[in-house]
Design a protein around this motif. Structure first.
Motif, PDB file in Angstrom:
ATOM      1  N   ALA A   9       0.865  -1.185   0.000  1.00 39.38           N
ATOM      2  CA  ALA A   9       0.000   0.000   0.000  1.00 39.38           C
ATOM      3  C   ALA A   9       0.895   1.226   0.000  1.00 39.38           C
ATOM      4  CB  ALA A   9      -0.900   0.001   1.227  1.00 39.38           C
ATOM      5  N   ALA A  10       0.638   2.126  -0.925  1.00 39.82           N
ATOM      6  CA  ALA A  10       1.474   3.317  -1.054  1.00 39.82           C
ATOM      7  C   ALA A  10       0.595   4.540  -1.235  1.00 39.82           C
ATOM      8  CB  ALA A  10       2.423   3.177  -2.253  1.00 39.82           C
ATOM      9  N   SER A  11       0.937   5.602  -0.504  1.00 37.77           N
ATOM     10  CA  SER A  11       0.219   6.868  -0.676  1.00 37.77           C
ATOM     11  C   SER A  11       0.761   7.586  -1.907  1.00 37.77           C
ATOM     12  CB  SER A  11       0.387   7.746   0.561  1.00 37.77           C
ATOM     13  OG  SER A  11       1.761   8.025   0.794  1.00 37.77           O
ATOM     14  N   LEU A  12      -0.092   8.389  -2.517  1.00 39.28           N
ATOM     15  CA  LEU A  12       0.265   9.096  -3.739  1.00 39.28           C
ATOM     16  C   LEU A  12       0.165  10.595  -3.499  1.00 39.28           C
ATOM     17  CD1 LEU A  12      -1.769   6.880  -6.226  1.00 39.28           C
ATOM     18  CD2 LEU A  12       0.688   6.758  -5.750  1.00 39.28           C
ATOM     19  N   PRO A  13       1.206  11.350  -3.813  1.00 34.96           N
ATOM     20  CA  PRO A  13       1.175  12.800  -3.571  1.00 34.96           C
ATOM     21  C   PRO A  13       0.057  13.467  -4.364  1.00 34.96           C
ATOM     22  CG  PRO A  13       3.049  12.212  -4.961  1.00 34.96           C
ATOM     23  CD  PRO A  13       2.471  10.929  -4.465  1.00 34.96           C
ATOM     24  N   GLY A  14      -0.627  14.409  -3.704  1.00 32.95           N
ATOM     25  CA  GLY A  14      -1.684  15.149  -4.367  1.00 32.95           C
ATOM     26  C   GLY A  14      -2.992  14.408  -4.487  1.00 32.95           C
ATOM     27  N   ARG A  15      -3.094  13.201  -3.888  1.00 34.10           N
ATOM     28  CA  ARG A  15      -4.329  12.424  -3.959  1.00 34.10           C
ATOM     29  C   ARG A  15      -4.894  12.211  -2.565  1.00 34.10           C
ATOM     30  NH1 ARG A  15      -5.296   9.546  -8.486  1.00 34.10           N
ATOM     31  NH2 ARG A  15      -7.392   9.544  -7.569  1.00 34.10           N
ATOM     32  N   LEU A  16      -6.225  12.221  -2.446  1.00 33.46           N
ATOM     33  CA  LEU A  16      -6.887  12.005  -1.167  1.00 33.46           C
ATOM     34  C   LEU A  16      -7.126  10.526  -0.872  1.00 33.46           C
ATOM     35  CD1 LEU A  16      -9.541  14.879  -1.005  1.00 33.46           C
ATOM     36  CD2 LEU A  16      -7.572  14.554   0.512  1.00 33.46           C
ATOM     37  N   VAL A  17      -7.038   9.670  -1.875  1.00 37.78           N
ATOM     38  CA  VAL A  17      -7.233   8.241  -1.605  1.00 37.78           C
ATOM     39  C   VAL A  17      -6.207   7.813  -0.561  1.00 37.78           C
ATOM     40  CG1 VAL A  17      -8.220   7.636  -3.837  1.00 37.78           C
ATOM     41  CG2 VAL A  17      -5.739   7.641  -3.565  1.00 37.78           C
ATOM     42  N   TYR A  18      -6.637   6.952   0.357  1.00 38.98           N
ATOM     43  CA  TYR A  18      -5.734   6.567   1.441  1.00 38.98           C
ATOM     44  C   TYR A  18      -4.459   5.940   0.891  1.00 38.98           C
ATOM     45  CZ  TYR A  18      -3.906   4.594   5.707  1.00 38.98           C
ATOM     46  OH  TYR A  18      -3.082   4.283   6.758  1.00 38.98           O
ATOM     47  N   SER A  19      -4.598   5.102  -0.131  1.00 41.37           N
ATOM     48  CA  SER A  19      -3.436   4.485  -0.751  1.00 41.37           C
ATOM     49  C   SER A  19      -3.866   3.803  -2.039  1.00 41.37           C
ATOM     50  CB  SER A  19      -2.791   3.450   0.184  1.00 41.37           C
ATOM     51  OG  SER A  19      -3.668   2.339   0.350  1.00 41.37           O
ATOM     52  N   GLU A  20      -2.902   3.454  -2.848  1.00 37.37           N
ATOM     53  CA  GLU A  20      -3.113   2.480  -3.912  1.00 37.37           C
ATOM     54  C   GLU A  20      -2.444   1.202  -3.443  1.00 37.37           C
ATOM     55  OE1 GLU A  20      -4.651   0.674  -6.115  1.00 37.37           O
ATOM     56  OE2 GLU A  20      -4.780   2.421  -7.432  1.00 37.37           O
ATOM     57  N   ILE A  21      -3.014   0.060  -3.794  1.00 37.84           N
ATOM     58  CA  ILE A  21      -2.469  -1.222  -3.356  1.00 37.84           C
ATOM     59  C   ILE A  21      -1.970  -1.987  -4.579  1.00 37.84           C
ATOM     60  CG2 ILE A  21      -2.977  -3.424  -2.249  1.00 37.84           C
ATOM     61  CD1 ILE A  21      -4.921  -1.997  -0.439  1.00 37.84           C
ATOM     62  N   TYR A  22      -0.676  -2.273  -4.586  1.00 42.49           N
ATOM     63  CA  TYR A  22      -0.019  -2.978  -5.690  1.00 42.49           C
ATOM     64  C   TYR A  22       0.226  -4.425  -5.262  1.00 42.49           C
ATOM     65  CZ  TYR A  22       0.815   1.842  -7.151  1.00 42.49           C
ATOM     66  OH  TYR A  22       0.653   3.173  -7.502  1.00 42.49           O
ATOM     67  N   ARG A  23      -0.103  -5.378  -6.159  1.00 43.85           N
ATOM     68  CA  ARG A  23      -0.001  -6.802  -5.829  1.00 43.85           C
ATOM     69  C   ARG A  23       1.181  -7.453  -6.570  1.00 43.85           C
ATOM     70  NH1 ARG A  23      -5.728  -6.739  -6.491  1.00 43.85           N
ATOM     71  NH2 ARG A  23      -6.735  -6.569  -4.465  1.00 43.85           N
ATOM     72  N   TYR A  24       1.888  -8.330  -5.860  1.00 37.06           N
ATOM     73  CA  TYR A  24       3.045  -9.039  -6.420  1.00 37.06           C
ATOM     74  C   TYR A  24       3.006 -10.495  -5.995  1.00 37.06           C
ATOM     75  CZ  TYR A  24       4.867  -4.333  -7.191  1.00 37.06           C
ATOM     76  OH  TYR A  24       5.011  -3.030  -7.601  1.00 37.06           O
ATOM     77  N   ASP A  25       3.557 -11.374  -6.848  1.00 37.08           N
ATOM     78  CA  ASP A  25       3.687 -12.764  -6.419  1.00 37.08           C
ATOM     79  C   ASP A  25       4.925 -12.919  -5.550  1.00 37.08           C
ATOM     80  OD1 ASP A  25       5.922 -12.905  -8.068  1.00 37.08           O
ATOM     81  OD2 ASP A  25       4.899 -14.020  -9.663  1.00 37.08           O
ATOM     82  N   ALA A  26       5.188 -14.145  -5.104  1.00 32.75           N
ATOM     83  CA  ALA A  26       6.288 -14.360  -4.165  1.00 32.75           C
ATOM     84  C   ALA A  26       7.644 -14.016  -4.771  1.00 32.75           C
ATOM     85  CB  ALA A  26       6.281 -15.805  -3.683  1.00 32.75           C
TER      86      ALA A  26
END
Length: 490
Positions: free
Chosen positions: A279-296
């Motif tokens: 989960a990462a916050s994005l500058p200039g955005r109000l969304v709490y975070s974007e969530i990026y998914r990765y395999d092992a």
């Protein structure tokens, strides 16, 4: 034949009406006051455990050490394993399996467990009124809906409210004085008050909508409904191996260099279906975070679409930051939090003065006045008492808080004089705050002049000084009133 209620029934009904009104008024006050304080919960947490290592820099080795250290101690892996990453605003690293939690050392090894201290108590009171979460969040959301209705009806009931935005009648009739304070603060903070009421109502009512919509449209499958709203989880099937955090973080840096990771989750660890979420916050955005998914292996799967998905999803995921003031870039966060604190306290005053106007219109006095006085001026004393309990040892803080409230209520009902009770409760709050600073300083002498400790101690001392001054003013008023009555008697 006319049915006329008996005088006894009328009297008991009025008492019941007063009790319900006072309870709702007090709960509204408590939620507003704790909400203003929760804005600074990270500072309070750092003050409660000032001897914990703080850092803002980390690397993948730190995260992997934390994950391996935890998994090596467990016979059975949890469903989800969270690592909260340090940032410039929250300089501590946490690991949690959803039930237990640990603060992490700078090398990633598990350290002490965070205390469920004052910050936890304030959060529990604000979110759930310290009730079971399903019941509490619905009640708090209902209070938000009531607040929204009160704001709108108040505007419609006072056509001159904007025209009289700077009209104060202080020092005369108590009803007019309280009404002017109530109306002025209501107007000046109107956009904030509307936003807080609307977003506050959202949190619990959204859950209620899920409960009702799932049976109607998804055959009772709540997970399918939530997946449509927030995005579903990826399906992974791969050999069991350690998660390559370094590869995932490096890929995220290439994909979204402006994103700031705030936490990561290993979903279904040590199974063939495990995957990593960052989960990462994005500058200039109000969304709490974007969530990026990765395999092992750290290979990108997808992202949840919280920042670029359907508009409704983006709006829903922005509610938290809007409600608690968790936005603003470097250099502005301080001012945003300060504004939320001051506006939250103004909303607290609005909720109190609204009840004060009603009490003044009733005329006379009875137990209702004593109950309200104990609630308003006893709550700061009870919070200070709970904070003292958090510093001294691992006590039940809700027990300290409730015991403080009961003691304040007992004093108020015994004196039967809300002016004298308020004076004593203010002085009691001042004494508890001074004692809190002294005890905390004795326990943590090395941290007295540092960061959050200095900030909290400064605020506590300023509040103590204000309580002493406010109590002294009331004492002077009591003496003047007694002198006036004595002169009339002569």
């Amino acid at each position: 034949m006319k049915l006329k209620p008996s005088p006894a029934l009328v009297k008991s009904s009025l008492s019941a009406h007063s009790v319900v009104g006072l309870v709702i008024g007090y709960l509204m006050y408590l939620v507003c006051l704790t909400g203003a304080l929760v804005v600074y919960k990270d500072v309070i947490q750092r003050w409660e455990q000032p001897d914990v290592a703080e850092f803002s820099e980390f690397d993948s080795t730190t995260v992997e050490t934390a994950l391996n250290d935890y998994l090596s101690r467990q016979e059975q892996s949890p469903e989800s394993l969270y690592v909260v990453l340090p940032t410039d605003h929250e300089r501590r690293m946490h690991l949690s399996d959803g039930e237990a939690e640990w603060l992490l050392r700078e090398d990633g090894t598990l350290g002490a467990e965070p205390r469920e201290g004052l910050a936890h108590l304030l959060v529990e009171l604000h979110y759930y009124l310290h009730l079971p979460s399903n019941i509490g969040i619905l009640l708090v959301s209902a209070l938000g809906a009531m607040l929204l209705g009160l704001i709108i009806s108040g505007l419609l009931a006072h056509p001159r409210i904007f025209k009289d935005a700077f009209r104060f009648r202080l020092g005369g009739s108590r009803r007019l004085e309280q009404a002017d304070i109530h109306n002025r603060l209501s107007v000046w903070g109107l956009p904030f008050h509307l936003m807080i009421a609307l977003t506050g109502a959202f949190f619990g009512l959204a859950g209620l909508l899920v409960l009702t919509a799932a049976p109607a449209y998804y055959g009772g499958d709540r997970e399918a409904l939530i997946a449509d709203i927030y995005g579903g989880d990826p399906v992974v099937e791969a050999p069991v191996q350690k998660v390559d955090v370094a590869a995932a973080l490096a890929e995220l840096q290439q994909r979204a260099p402006e994103a700031e990771p705030i936490y990561l989750v290993v979903q279904k660890p040590n199974t063939s279906g495990q995957f990593l979420e960052i989960a990462a916050s994005l500058p200039g955005r109000l969304v709490y975070s974007e969530i990026y998914r990765y395999d092992a292996d750290g290979i990108y799967i997808n992202h949840q679409g919280l920042s670029d998905g359907i508009a409704g999803r983006q709006i829903l995921y922005s509610v938290y930051r809007i409600h608690f003031g968790h936005f603003g870039g470097e250099g502005t966060t301080f001012w945003v939090k300060l504004a939320y604190l001051l506006l939250g306290l103004a909303l607290t005053v609005v909720s109190v003065t609204g009840v004060n106007v009603w009490l003044a219109r009733r005329g006379g006095r009875d137990w209702v006045n004593d109950f309200w006085c104990a609630g308003v001026w006893g709550t700061p004393a009870a919070i200070a008492m709970a904070a003292l309990g958090a510093v001294v040892g691992n006590f039940s803080l809700i027990g300290f808080f409730l015991a403080g409230l009961v003691a304040c209520l007992g004093l108020s009902l015994w004196l039967r004089d809300e002016t004298r009770s308020a004076m004593l409760l203010k002085w009691g709050s001042a004494i508890l705050l001074l004692l809190l600073v002294a005890v905390h300083g004795l326990i943590y002498p090395a941290q007295v002049g540092q960061g959050p400790v200095l900030a909290v101690h400064t605020v506590a001392l300023l509040l103590a000084a204000w309580f002493v001054w406010a109590g002294y003013r009331q004492a002077a008023g009591i003496k003047a009133a007694e002198a006036s009555r004595g002169g009339l008697a002569v």
